[in-house]
Enzyme design. Sequence first.
Site, PDB file in Angstrom:
ATOM      1  N   HIS A  21     -10.305  -6.296  10.384  1.00 53.84           N
ATOM      2  CA  HIS A  21     -10.779  -5.918   9.054  1.00 53.84           C
ATOM      3  C   HIS A  21     -12.202  -5.360   9.094  1.00 53.84           C
ATOM      4  O   HIS A  21     -12.919  -5.433   8.097  1.00 53.84           O
ATOM      5  CB  HIS A  21     -10.755  -7.129   8.107  1.00 53.84           C
ATOM      6  CG  HIS A  21      -9.393  -7.699   7.871  1.00 53.84           C
ATOM      7  ND1 HIS A  21      -8.758  -8.501   8.779  1.00 53.84           N
ATOM      8  CD2 HIS A  21      -8.546  -7.577   6.825  1.00 53.84           C
ATOM      9  CE1 HIS A  21      -7.578  -8.864   8.301  1.00 53.84           C
ATOM     10  NE2 HIS A  21      -7.417  -8.310   7.117  1.00 53.84           N
TER      11      HIS A  21
ATOM     12  N   GLU B 121       0.817  -1.214   0.000  1.00 52.95           N
ATOM     13  CA  GLU B 121       0.000   0.000   0.000  1.00 52.95           C
ATOM     14  C   GLU B 121       0.850   1.263   0.000  1.00 52.95           C
ATOM     15  O   GLU B 121       0.483   2.263  -0.637  1.00 52.95           O
ATOM     16  CB  GLU B 121      -0.952  -0.005   1.199  1.00 52.95           C
ATOM     17  CG  GLU B 121      -2.126  -0.954   1.079  1.00 52.95           C
ATOM     18  CD  GLU B 121      -1.766  -2.410   1.333  1.00 52.95           C
ATOM     19  OE1 GLU B 121      -2.601  -3.286   1.056  1.00 52.95           O
ATOM     20  OE2 GLU B 121      -0.633  -2.657   1.813  1.00 52.95           O
TER      21      GLU B 121
END
Length: 336
Positions: free
Chosen positions: A126, A57
């Site tokens: 998550h 990322e």
Amino acid sequence: MRLRQAIVAALQDEMRSDPSVMIMGEDVAVAGGPFKTSEGLLEEFGPNRVRDTPISEMAFTGAGVGAAIAGLKPVVEIMFMEFLGVALDQLVTGAAKMRYLSKGQVSVPLVVRASVGSGSGFGSQHSQTLENWVTSTPGLTVATVSTPQTAYGIMRAAVRDPGPTIVLEPRALYAVRGPVERGESGILRLGKALIARPGSALTIVAMGQTVTTSLAAVEQSGIDAEVIDLLTLAPWDRETVLESVARTGRLVVVEEAPESGGWGSEIVAAVTRELFSSLAAAPFRITAPNAPVPYNRELEARFLPQPSEIARQLTSYLATDSVPAPWWVAEGIHHD
């Protein structure tokens, strides 16, 4: 359309109208996106404009910042909001500061999309919303979506914005269906809230999936509440919120995030400062508890403010003009 299809439609329409728009992220090309939010775009626009990236990322967000400075309009997908943590420097130190540091000579028309929220069984690592990671950074616009139409309208507005914009997408809503008006008339304005339901008894400010739960709670309780879909967290629509609370005299903010550090604190503080003398009761927030999001289905459902719990607190608030205790305090599970 389903909400995820509305996102595809928004990206498709922007890419058709502007050849500088491109998409990058993990599994966004060949697989059509981990949540199918870029389905079919590779086939139409090719691998130069729809790019699968390595699992880094920091690298591909940084590439997006550089591409934006160089004249493109990249849309970077972060699969889960938590993964943005390793790339925050690219956003808060890089993208958000470039216009300021360059005296307006450099703009960063970057969009970062991230799926957020509980309700899908992805566990504590998550399932967070984590908007407080980014809302306190000047230079970043932070928006969210609640329906297929707002997903389409906010996404197109974000791509067109000249500065870096983060769009938070509640993944529990990806499959929700609703009407979508495409084209210029379907584009929304960043920084402008929507009145999801007009009312006079009190004002509810919500965003993302708490808009849906708040509307259900109002239906259950029979309270004539005005429900505001905030849509943009930074900058948030002070004018709409203050005008509503000035009429109703009461404010309730419904958040999915834990109580500590929530975005609603900023709204409660502003309303208290501006409208203190005209309030009929103290503003308050309905939030999740200060705990990790549970994996167990029943516990996860309890974590997110449910319509029944919201209705209970709204009813008590109107009846007593005092702030009710959250369920975990009322039931003696935990005292802050």
